[in-house]
Design a protein around this motif. Structure first.
Motif, short mmCIF file in Angstrom:
data_model
loop_
_atom_site.label_atom_id
_atom_site.label_comp_id
_atom_site.label_asym_id
_atom_site.label_seq_id
_atom_site.Cartn_x
_atom_site.Cartn_y
_atom_site.Cartn_z
N ALA A 1 -5.82 13.02 -0.05
CA ALA A 1 -4.94 11.86 0.09
C ALA A 1 -5.72 10.61 -0.29
CB ALA A 1 -4.42 11.76 1.51
N GLY B 1 -7.30 7.71 3.53
CA GLY B 1 -6.79 6.58 4.29
C GLY B 1 -5.31 6.73 4.56
N THR B 2 -4.79 5.88 5.41
CA THR B 2 -3.37 5.87 5.73
C THR B 2 -2.84 4.44 5.55
OG1 THR B 2 -3.81 5.47 8.06
CG2 THR B 2 -3.53 7.77 7.38
N VAL B 3 -1.53 4.32 5.44
CA VAL B 3 -0.91 3.00 5.31
C VAL B 3 -0.65 2.44 6.70
CG1 VAL B 3 1.10 1.72 4.49
CG2 VAL B 3 0.12 3.55 3.08
N SER B 4 -1.08 1.22 6.91
CA SER B 4 -0.82 0.51 8.16
C SER B 4 -0.23 -0.84 7.77
CB SER B 4 -2.12 0.33 8.94
OG SER B 4 -1.88 -0.43 10.10
N CYS C 1 -5.28 6.48 -0.54
CA CYS C 1 -4.46 5.31 -0.22
C CYS C 1 -4.81 4.21 -1.21
CB CYS C 1 -4.75 4.85 1.21
SG CYS C 1 -3.63 3.52 1.75
N ALA D 1 0.83 -1.21 0.00
CA ALA D 1 0.00 0.00 0.00
C ALA D 1 0.86 1.25 0.00
CB ALA D 1 -0.93 -0.01 1.21
N TYR D 2 0.31 2.34 -0.50
CA TYR D 2 0.99 3.63 -0.52
C TYR D 2 -0.05 4.73 -0.67
CZ TYR D 2 0.32 3.08 -5.52
OH TYR D 2 -0.25 2.88 -6.74
N VAL D 3 0.31 5.94 -0.29
CA VAL D 3 -0.59 7.09 -0.36
C VAL D 3 -0.11 8.03 -1.46
CG1 VAL D 3 -1.46 9.13 0.87
CG2 VAL D 3 -1.25 6.94 2.05
N ASP E 1 -0.95 11.94 -2.78
CA ASP E 1 -1.66 13.20 -2.56
C ASP E 1 -2.03 13.79 -3.92
OD1 ASP E 1 -1.58 13.24 0.24
OD2 ASP E 1 0.44 14.11 0.24
N CYS F 1 -4.29 -0.38 3.56
CA CYS F 1 -4.87 0.95 3.81
C CYS F 1 -5.85 0.83 4.97
CB CYS F 1 -5.63 1.44 2.57
SG CYS F 1 -4.58 1.77 1.14
N GLU G 1 -4.11 0.24 -2.32
CA GLU G 1 -3.66 -1.06 -1.84
C GLU G 1 -3.71 -2.04 -3.01
OE1 GLU G 1 -5.42 -2.31 1.95
OE2 GLU G 1 -5.77 -4.26 1.02
#
Length: 167
Positions: free
Chosen positions: A134, A93-96, A136, A56-58, A60, A100, A138
């Motif tokens: 942003a 979303g954010t990467v965890s 995210c 996964a990556y974000v 912008d 995502c 996946e």
């Protein structure tokens, strides 16, 4: 014997004029960027990705133009590994780890092909000059991916962002 001659037709002539007083002519620019770069973003995933794994990556999405706009996002891949993946997209979303989390899901499982396929449209609007969203992304490499992909586990996916404005 009777001979006749006739002419049938219509003619018109118009002329008009108008005066303007403002003398003002305004232009605007619509400019979209992905992570501060061009409106396309290519993600090359790690060589450690094997069937059943995710990465996964974000990105912008930015409005650097002078008017607000809405936008669409499309995906494609020029290689077999990318085409064996599916895409999940999450707004804000954010990467965890390799997934995502949080945010609002836009698409759950978009197949990736060699052709550019739009999977979301009418995102935004993003404000002129400073609007950012942003996203995210996946990527999931299918458990049923061909065994031949195990010998070449690297690949890439290209995201294309297209602005339409003003909304």
């Amino acid at each position: 014997m009777l001979l006749t001659t006739g002419v049938l037709g219509t003619t018109a002539l118009w002329t008009t004029s108008a005066a303007t007083t403002s003398g003002t002519f305004t232009t605007a620019s619509v400019e979209i960027k992905a992570n501060g770069d061009a409106p396309t973003h290519t993600f090359t995933f790690p060589d450690t990705l094997t069937p059943g794994q995710r990465t996964a990556y974000v990105v912008d999405v930015q409005n650097t133009g002078s008017v607000a706009f809405t936008y669409s996002v499309a995906v494609s891949s020029a290689n077999a590994v990318g085409q064996a993946m599916t895409l999940r997209a999450v707004a804000n979303g954010t990467v965890s780890g390799r997934t995502c989390s949080g945010g609002t899901q836009i698409v759950a499982s978009q197949a990736i092909t060699g052709s550019t396929v739009t999977f979301t449209s009418d995102r935004g609007p993003l404000a002129a000059g400073s609007g950012v969203e942003a996203l995210c992304f996946e990527l999931f490499l299918s458990l049923t991916a061909p065994a031949s992909l195990l010998n070449s586990p690297t690949g890439s996916v290209t995201l294309t962002f297209t602005a339409t404005g003003p909304p």
